[in-house]
Design a protein around this motif. Sequence first.
Motif, PDB file in Angstrom:
ATOM      1  N   UNK A  23       0.833  -1.200   0.000  1.00 14.88           N
ATOM      2  CA  UNK A  23       0.000   0.000   0.000  1.00 14.88           C
ATOM      3  C   UNK A  23       0.867   1.250   0.000  1.00 14.88           C
ATOM      4  N   UNK A  24       1.944   1.224   0.776  1.00 18.13           N
ATOM      5  CA  UNK A  24       2.835   2.385   0.869  1.00 18.13           C
ATOM      6  C   UNK A  24       3.571   2.600  -0.448  1.00 18.13           C
ATOM      7  N   UNK A  25       3.978   1.491  -1.096  1.00 15.47           N
ATOM      8  CA  UNK A  25       4.666   1.595  -2.381  1.00 15.47           C
ATOM      9  C   UNK A  25       3.757   2.240  -3.431  1.00 15.47           C
ATOM     10  N   UNK A  26       2.487   1.877  -3.424  1.00 12.03           N
ATOM     11  CA  UNK A  26       1.545   2.466  -4.391  1.00 12.03           C
ATOM     12  C   UNK A  26       1.409   3.965  -4.158  1.00 12.03           C
ATOM     13  N   UNK A  27       1.256   4.365  -2.896  1.00 10.71           N
ATOM     14  CA  UNK A  27       1.119   5.789  -2.584  1.00 10.71           C
ATOM     15  C   UNK A  27       2.387   6.554  -2.951  1.00 10.71           C
ATOM     16  N   UNK A  28       3.548   5.964  -2.688  1.00 10.27           N
ATOM     17  CA  UNK A  28       4.804   6.657  -2.975  1.00 10.27           C
ATOM     18  C   UNK A  28       5.099   6.719  -4.470  1.00 10.27           C
ATOM     19  N   UNK A  29       4.759   5.664  -5.204  1.00  9.55           N
ATOM     20  CA  UNK A  29       4.966   5.705  -6.659  1.00  9.55           C
ATOM     21  C   UNK A  29       4.245   6.904  -7.258  1.00  9.55           C
TER      22      UNK A  29
ATOM     23  N   UNK B  94      14.403   5.985   9.153  1.00 13.15           N
ATOM     24  CA  UNK B  94      14.710   7.215   8.423  1.00 13.15           C
ATOM     25  C   UNK B  94      13.960   7.261   7.101  1.00 13.15           C
ATOM     26  N   UNK B  95      13.941   6.146   6.376  1.00 16.68           N
ATOM     27  CA  UNK B  95      13.231   6.103   5.089  1.00 16.68           C
ATOM     28  C   UNK B  95      11.740   6.342   5.285  1.00 16.68           C
ATOM     29  N   UNK B  96      11.174   5.743   6.325  1.00 20.14           N
ATOM     30  CA  UNK B  96       9.746   5.935   6.591  1.00 20.14           C
ATOM     31  C   UNK B  96       9.444   7.393   6.918  1.00 20.14           C
ATOM     32  N   UNK B  97      10.294   8.003   7.733  1.00 22.56           N
ATOM     33  CA  UNK B  97      10.081   9.404   8.083  1.00 22.56           C
ATOM     34  C   UNK B  97      10.160  10.283   6.845  1.00 22.56           C
TER      35      UNK B  97
ATOM     36  N   UNK C 128      12.866   8.373   0.842  1.00 25.13           N
ATOM     37  CA  UNK C 128      11.460   7.967   0.822  1.00 25.13           C
ATOM     38  C   UNK C 128      11.242   6.764  -0.084  1.00 25.13           C
ATOM     39  N   UNK C 129      11.946   6.710  -1.200  1.00 20.61           N
ATOM     40  CA  UNK C 129      11.750   5.610  -2.146  1.00 20.61           C
ATOM     41  C   UNK C 129      12.114   4.254  -1.542  1.00 20.61           C
ATOM     42  N   UNK C 130      12.926   4.248  -0.488  1.00 21.07           N
ATOM     43  CA  UNK C 130      13.357   2.994   0.137  1.00 21.07           C
ATOM     44  C   UNK C 130      12.345   2.463   1.160  1.00 21.07           C
ATOM     45  N   UNK C 131      11.433   3.302   1.619  1.00 18.89           N
ATOM     46  CA  UNK C 131      10.605   2.957   2.774  1.00 18.89           C
ATOM     47  C   UNK C 131       9.835   1.648   2.626  1.00 18.89           C
ATOM     48  N   UNK C 132       9.127   1.391   1.506  1.00 17.62           N
ATOM     49  CA  UNK C 132       8.327   0.162   1.450  1.00 17.62           C
ATOM     50  C   UNK C 132       9.111  -1.112   1.673  1.00 17.62           C
TER      51      UNK C 132
ATOM     52  N   UNK D  88      16.028  20.212   0.317  1.00 16.39           N
ATOM     53  CA  UNK D  88      16.568  18.856   0.450  1.00 16.39           C
ATOM     54  C   UNK D  88      15.723  17.840  -0.319  1.00 16.39           C
ATOM     55  N   UNK D  89      15.053  18.286  -1.357  1.00 18.71           N
ATOM     56  CA  UNK D  89      14.095  17.444  -2.081  1.00 18.71           C
ATOM     57  C   UNK D  89      14.728  16.165  -2.617  1.00 18.71           C
TER      58      UNK D  89
END
Length: 275
Positions: free
Chosen positions: A128-134, A241-244, A160-164, A152-153
């Motif tokens: 679900x998180x991967x879909x939202x982040x994509x 860190x990735x999740x944050x 962020x891309x690593x979080x899922x 810092x974009x």
Amino acid sequence: MNAVEKEVGDVIDTEDAPAGRNSEIAVSLMATDGWFFCKGVKADDPQSFMHRNEAAVNPFLPEGLAPRLLWQIEEEGWLLLGFEHVSGQHADFSPGSPHLPMLADAVRTISTTNAPPTSSAKREMGKQWATALDRELSMELPEDAHAWSRENAATIREWASRAPAYMDGTALIHSDLNPFNFLISDRARVVDWAWWRSGAPWVDGAQVAVRLIAAGHPPSAAEAWAGQLDGFRAADPDGITAYTASLVRLWERKFAGTDATEGARRWLEHRLDNR
């Protein structure tokens, strides 16, 4: 009302409660058999799936963690859920709050509970998180994003891309542990389970940590609070860190300027500065 009274007996009195974002009806009922809480929506409402999600997970929740679902009615175009009535106040997340130990107990119970079995990929937090982040990472940051986030974009996007990849697991996740979803009395009970997921046992602890920072805790103190939880303490620091970072990206668009978004940004800045 006739359908409800078949479940609870004659209704003697009612007390309206704030319906919130997802319910058209939210009311405490004094009936022949005592007090009950009822929430509901039109059965064909696009948000009715949230009530069905909540009804599905409730039988699997540990005793005492949440009000028990007593009945579910779908009649005359309405979907209604009836719960045991639980008194309490919403949680105080501020520094020094006496509620903080009870919050830890509740989150510990959630994170050490297995999620209900389901074949739906929609219930898996990582997917679900991967879909939202994509979707989010295909766009530029909104113009009203915080200046630090804009500066810092690239770093935020990379993290962020690593979080899922860190979010898979079988633990139960509430996924929306804000102060309004706790009822505090002799202990903390957790309500509004519409967005439950399965996944890594550190996720809910991290979500509460963000809210603690939003309520005035320094990031280091919020991390110390979350460190009471085995799942959070054992998590890969890069995963936190990735999740944050993913929260910053998602919330800068959905909730720009809110305390929660600022809490996530402050936590990410702290974690990146202390790597």
